[in-house]
Design an enzyme around this catalytic site. Sequence first.
Site, PDB file in Angstrom:
ATOM      1  CB  VAL A  12      -1.055   0.062   1.280  1.00  8.89           C
ATOM      2  CG1 VAL A  12      -1.547   1.197   1.395  1.00  8.89           C
ATOM      3  CG2 VAL A  12      -2.123  -1.069   1.137  1.00  8.89           C
ATOM      4  CD  GLU A 153      -5.589   2.101  -1.692  1.00  8.02           C
ATOM      5  OE1 GLU A 153      -5.347   3.251  -1.590  1.00  8.02           O
ATOM      6  OE2 GLU A 153      -6.130   1.668  -2.786  1.00  8.02           O
ATOM      7  CG  PHE A 251     -14.667 -10.675  -5.438  1.00  7.66           C
ATOM      8  CD1 PHE A 251     -14.271  -9.764  -6.444  1.00  7.66           C
ATOM      9  CD2 PHE A 251     -13.736 -11.198  -4.404  1.00  7.66           C
ATOM     10  CE1 PHE A 251     -12.807  -9.313  -6.346  1.00  7.66           C
ATOM     11  CE2 PHE A 251     -12.614 -10.501  -4.277  1.00  7.66           C
ATOM     12  CZ  PHE A 251     -12.111  -9.630  -5.136  1.00  7.66           C
ATOM     13  CG  LEU A 252     -20.639 -14.248  -7.614  1.00  9.18           C
ATOM     14  CD1 LEU A 252     -21.700 -14.157  -8.271  1.00  9.18           C
ATOM     15  CD2 LEU A 252     -20.915 -15.069  -6.042  1.00  9.18           C
ATOM     16  CB  ALA A 254     -16.274 -21.976  -6.926  1.00 10.83           C
ATOM     17  CB  CYS A 262      -6.204  -7.862   3.423  1.00  8.94           C
ATOM     18  SG  CYS A 262      -4.729  -6.666   3.347  1.00  8.94           S
TER      19      CYS A 262
END
Length: 440
Positions: A12, A153, A251-252, A254, A262
């Site tokens: 970061v 962030e 974000f699907l 599998a 994180c």
Amino acid sequence: MKKICVVGTGYVGLVTGTCFADMGNHVTCLDVDPVRIDHLNQGKMPIYEPGLEQTVNQNVRAGRLFFTTDYAAALAEAEFAFIAVGTPSGNDGEADLQYVRAAAEAIADIVDHPIIVINKSTVPVGTGDWVADVIQRRRNGKPLEFSVVSNPEFLREGSAVSDFMSPDRVVLGSLEREAAEKVAELYRPLRCTVMITDLRTAEMIKYASNAFLATRISFINEIANMCEELGADVREVALGMGYDKRIGHAFLDAGLGWGGSCFPKDVKALEHMAVLHGTQPQLLQAVMEINRNQRRRAVMKLRKALGNLNETTIGVLGLSFKPNTDDIREAAAIEIIHLLQNEGAHVRAYDPQAMENASKVMHQTVLCENPYEVAEGADALILVTEWNEFKQLDFTHLKEIMKRPVILDGRNLWDPETIRGFGFTYMGIGRGNGGLKDFE
Ligand code: NAD
Ligand code: UGA
């Protein structure tokens, strides 16, 4: 041109400092790790991140970006001090704030001019107030004009520079609107949505976002496991769900569950916060449990396919927690390798970027030069990280050199029928009869 100090040169801090320099500011990045700073001053990156090295070196050459271990030099005349140090998990899952405290105290010790202190590290709700308190107490009555702004962030590793430069939103939290607006000015060249809110709300937005993303992944993994039992294909299911605009496709995917520096620590820290404040984070607990099970389930699939894992050789493709990074923190590979070795398996592994980091922690694993060396004599291969270079392997050759033709595609990278066509037993994640059912 503003004068900015960034404390911490990890994923970061280094990206933040470099990108602000790239926008024309004068930026000094500071770290307590002298080796890291030495390397940066020689143009060597401490992390693998696409596009970073070039942007760093361009801005160093342009005289806008500097690296130092000297707080006094870094903070001299700085109008903004970003804190971007690590906030790892403490013993009970809480965020360990020792590095944030050290940074805040160093700022309090050194600065005598007005400054805005910006928390970019992911910190528990209430930390902004606490940082202000740490600075006040450290000043011990000596006046200092300062404000604290929370600026969580949202960049991802592997696409950190482009995420920073094209954010979906910038969130700023402060009790002093004027300070937040000054920070907002720094982001103006990005022409993105800037949301200004209070300190605690900004801090919660960060945790809630990460926890929600982790929840989506655990949700689809739970559905994947059902798909295996019921003969459906989770990839198609996710696709069909995602066309609903209220759901979306991201974000699907599998797979073997979420890892990285994180999600695991942030979901844990949020759970800890909830428990501490008397609420019951049942969903978060289930999200973490599903994630743990996903790794165990992969090992169970291999065990079922091979009969017994003792004295087998398992090849692992991919060690980093996701592609395009060399970061192996909380990577699925680490846990899976550990579980395999506990059952007596010999593990051979390869990753395109994470071999150096892996060699520091994976002492019982044979680290190989390429996927074919991994497969030599293996009873099964498991794909853990979906690096591009694994997309097009020579499966004919792999079949020849493996002892048994068994593949567990932990990220659904390959087409099951194609792989079966080469004579392999193929198992994916949530792909109808590509799951456990094959062996029942
Ligand atoms: P990191 O571990 O890669 O880097 C942290 C750096 O801070 C290290 O170089 C360390 O030497 C330095 N440091 C520690 N104490 C210091 C001090 N007192 N003064 C100066 N430097 C000090 O961490 P990271 O991955 O960049 O994460 C930093 C924070 O940002 C964390 O809170 C994390 O949750 C959050 N975050 C990370 C990501 C990510 O993708 N990695 C994304 C969003 C938010
Ligand atoms: C994540 C968030 O995406 C960032 O917004 C956030 O800033 C960052 O955490 C952070 O706070 O550090 P990152 O961990 O770098 O970013 O990577 P992701 O792309 O989110 O992937 C995290 C994990 O989830 C990986 O192990 C990945 O394999 C897994 N994943 C991701 C899935 O299993 N399925 C998916 O559909 C997406």
